[in-house]
Design an enzyme around this catalytic site. Structure first.
Site, mmCIF file in Angstrom:
data_model
loop_
_atom_site.group_PDB
_atom_site.id
_atom_site.type_symbol
_atom_site.label_atom_id
_atom_site.label_comp_id
_atom_site.label_asym_id
_atom_site.label_seq_id
_atom_site.Cartn_x
_atom_site.Cartn_y
_atom_site.Cartn_z
ATOM 1 N N LYS A 190 0.843 -1.205 0.000
ATOM 2 C CA LYS A 190 0.000 0.000 0.000
ATOM 3 C C LYS A 190 0.879 1.256 0.000
ATOM 4 O O LYS A 190 0.617 2.212 -0.742
ATOM 5 C CB LYS A 190 -0.939 -0.010 1.211
ATOM 6 C CG LYS A 190 -2.075 -1.007 1.046
ATOM 7 C CD LYS A 190 -2.854 -1.261 2.335
ATOM 8 C CE LYS A 190 -3.843 -2.409 2.097
ATOM 9 N NZ LYS A 190 -4.539 -2.851 3.303
ATOM 10 N N GLN B 152 -4.795 -1.940 9.457
ATOM 11 C CA GLN B 152 -4.649 -3.245 8.815
ATOM 12 C C GLN B 152 -5.251 -4.330 9.707
ATOM 13 O O GLN B 152 -4.911 -4.443 10.884
ATOM 14 C CB GLN B 152 -3.152 -3.522 8.553
ATOM 15 C CG GLN B 152 -2.885 -4.767 7.753
ATOM 16 C CD GLN B 152 -3.423 -4.690 6.322
ATOM 17 O OE1 GLN B 152 -3.260 -3.682 5.639
ATOM 18 N NE2 GLN B 152 -4.085 -5.745 5.881
ATOM 19 N N ASP C 205 -11.159 2.750 3.674
ATOM 20 C CA ASP C 205 -11.449 1.322 3.483
ATOM 21 C C ASP C 205 -12.958 1.102 3.351
ATOM 22 O O ASP C 205 -13.396 0.084 2.830
ATOM 23 C CB ASP C 205 -10.950 0.521 4.698
ATOM 24 C CG ASP C 205 -9.742 -0.335 4.369
ATOM 25 O OD1 ASP C 205 -9.457 -0.531 3.175
ATOM 26 O OD2 ASP C 205 -9.096 -0.821 5.324
#
Ligand code: NAP
Length: 284
Positions: free
Chosen positions: A53, A97, A120
């Site tokens: 990422k 994460q 997200d």
């Protein structure tokens, strides 16, 4: 005739060219899109995802901040870091994460991220907006699948779409996004008694179960569009999807492979959401 390949790598590359231009235009206005990624613990797979990422951000000219915290980090400390990033004007997107260590309530942590920075799209505000047909930040994986379908000009209105899997991050938002495009949508789960009976009706079949070779050629309608979200490690260590690719490609009209299908799109849509967040912040 074998199915047309939906090449996620190629589509992601072309999306990223456009995203780089959008990011460049923002940088020229003095706003560098910024993504903060929080990693708690030392899970090797998570470390790779976070590294990828950060690398993808750098390629497009986005700023990224990776905050690596030990596995012993308390929930309170993690929430304080999120509060700091929520207040930081240079940070437009925040993601934690997953999975988190067991002593941390992941749902509470995701909820602590400001809705306008939840790139997200996992927070309740974002999921609720999706239900209401007013997507704010569409969750990246189903968002990537929609882009793959758009890229091939696959019409959805009036089509029968079947989603296998009902997780909050893939299956459910996927079904909502297909519904928003006027498909007639069914969702199958591990409790579905006759999976093939449903999948055989699908003009568009999206499989996100995490079960290698769950979908065989006999379960696919000839000419259907088959998108394989599944990512499983085979016995030989190689990545495999949920669809028996070699057999199904002989029946389907379109098919996405694993690897090289949905995976590269997911990270691309994270970049898209981060740039969108920066653009909205700049407009405020
Ligand atoms: P998950 O939370 O484990 O959900 C799996 C879903 O599949 C559940 O709803 C489960 O039903 C359903 N399911 C399991 N076995 C089934 C069966 N035999 N028949 C029908 N449905 C079945 O997984 P997830 O997070 O949604 O991820 C799904 C897969 O996509 C995984 O392989 C994951 O690694 C992959 N993935 C890939 C990407 C990417 O970027 N390529 C991103 C995210 C996830 P129940 O609800 O009844 O248990």
């Amino acid at each position: 005739m074998p199915a047309i390949l939906i090449d996620g790598n190629a589509i992601a590359r072309s999306e990223r060219v456009l995203l780089k231009q959008r990011a460049g235009a923002l940088v020229a206005r003095g706003v560098t899109p910024g993504l903060a990624v929080i990693l708690v613990g030392e899970d090797p797979a998570s470390q790779i995802y976070v590294r990828n990422k950060a690398r993808a951000c750098a390629e497009l000219g986005l700023r990224s901040e990776v905050l690596t915290l030990p596995a012993t980090t308390t929930q309170q400390t993690l929430l304080e870091q999120i509060a700091r990033l929520n207040a930081d004007h240079a940070t437009h997107g925040i993601l934690v994460q997953l999975p988190l260590p067991k002593h941390i309530d992941a749902a509470a942590v995701v909820e602590a991220i400001a809705a306008e920075k939840d790139v997200d799209g996992f927070g309740l505000h974002n999921l609720g907006a999706l239900v209401a047909g007013r997507a704010l930040f569409p969750p990246c994986t189903p968002f990537g699948v929609m882009r793959m379908l758009e890229h091939h000009s696959i019409a959805l209105a009036g089509k029968d779409a079947v989603v296998v899997g009902r997780s909050n991050i893939v299956g459910k938002p996927m079904a909502l996004m297909l519904l928003a495009k006027d498909a007639t949508v069914s969702i199958c789960t591990s409790k579905t008694t006759n999976l093939a009976q449903h999948t055989l009706l699908a003009d568009v079949l999206v499989v996100a179960a995490g079960k290698p070779k769950l979908v065989s050629a006999a379960m696919v309608k000839p000419g259907a569009v088959v998108i394989d979200v599944g990512t499983n490690r085979g016995a030989d260590g190689r990545l495999v999807g949920d669809v028996d690719f070699e057999a199904v490609r002989e029946v389907a009209g379109y098919i996405s492979p694993v690897p090289g299908g949905v995976g590269p799109m997911t990270i691309t849509m994270l970049l898209a959401n981060t740039i969108e967040a920066a653009q909205r912040a700049a407009a405020r």
